[in-house]
Design an enzyme around this catalytic site. Structure first.
Site, PDB file in Angstrom:
ATOM      1  N   CYS A   3       0.898  -1.251  -0.089  1.00  0.00           N
ATOM      2  CA  CYS A   3      -0.051   0.075   0.076  1.00  0.00           C
ATOM      3  C   CYS A   3       0.903   1.357   0.064  1.00  0.00           C
ATOM      4  CB  CYS A   3      -0.927   0.157   1.198  1.00  0.00           C
ATOM      5  SG  CYS A   3      -2.015   1.525   1.473  1.00  0.00           S
TER       6      CYS A   3
ATOM      7  N   CYS B 167      -0.075   3.826   2.613  1.00  0.00           N
ATOM      8  CA  CYS B 167       0.377   3.514   3.730  1.00  0.00           C
ATOM      9  C   CYS B 167       1.934   3.591   4.290  1.00  0.00           C
ATOM     10  CB  CYS B 167       0.115   1.944   4.404  1.00  0.00           C
ATOM     11  SG  CYS B 167      -1.550   1.304   3.874  1.00  0.00           S
TER      12      CYS B 167
END
Length: 195
Positions: free
Chosen positions: A75, A78
């Protein structure tokens, strides 16, 4: 006895002098680029945060408020937030729990389902009793997260309880079976057979 230095009036046209200047400029550029890239490389990784995180079973039972982050190593959002989350952990770590749950680990499927994680990063704010009081999703600026954490610690309403930002889409690979009565969003009714 003088060294073989170029005379001042012939320095600009001397190829050795020009090569010296080019070499010095190249060295200065290399140093500047090296320092520039070094300062842009994040020092905190998701793996580092996860290894230092509080286990969820400890967090929901130790009487402190908790921030759960659902994440994945792939991600990019993230990853972009890892440095800010690390700074928040440094600032607030003694007042609340930081829990990291990797959505690629099927061990966390009950939590993924419980909090309806369909995009990451997905943050769940738990009060000291372990009850969810708010959720935010996506890339959230550090100041907004800090305001939410301050409110969570003070046991107040979170000012940005519904904040959302850029996310990475996520769908669990395996969903646990649930009866219709377990899911409040289910509108179908169960039919009882009479035999």
């Amino acid at each position: 006895m003088a060294a073989n230095l170029p005379e001042s009036n012939s320095a600009p046209s001397d190829p050795r002098w020009r090569n010296f200047i080019i070499a010095m400029a190249a060295i200065a550029l290399a140093i500047a680029l090296s320092l520039g890239f070094r300062t842009q490389t994040p020092t905190t990784t998701l793996e580092t945060l996860a290894t230092k995180a509080v286990p969820i079973d400890v967090a929901v039972n130790n009487g402190k408020p908790t921030l759960i982050e659902f994440y994945a190593n792939w991600c990019t959002t993230c990853q972009a937030m890892a440095e800010d989350v690390s700074k928040l952990k440094t600032e607030y770590g003694d007042k609340l729990n930081f829990v990291m749950l990797n959505v690629d680990n099927t061990k966390w499927l009950p939590e993924i389902t419980r909090y309806r994680v369909d995009g990451i990063p997905h943050f769940v704010y738990l009060n000291p009793q372990g009850e969810s009081v708010a959720e935010t999703i996506g890339e959230i600026p550090r100041l907004i997260m800090a305001a939410n954490l301050d409110a969570l610690i003070a046991n107040s309403s979170l000012p940005y309880a519904k904040a959302s930002g850029q996310i990475s889409a996520f769908a669990p690979k395996i969903m646990p079976s649930q009866s219709n009565t377990d899911d409040p969003r289910s509108h179908s009714s169960q039919v009882k057979s009479e035999n």
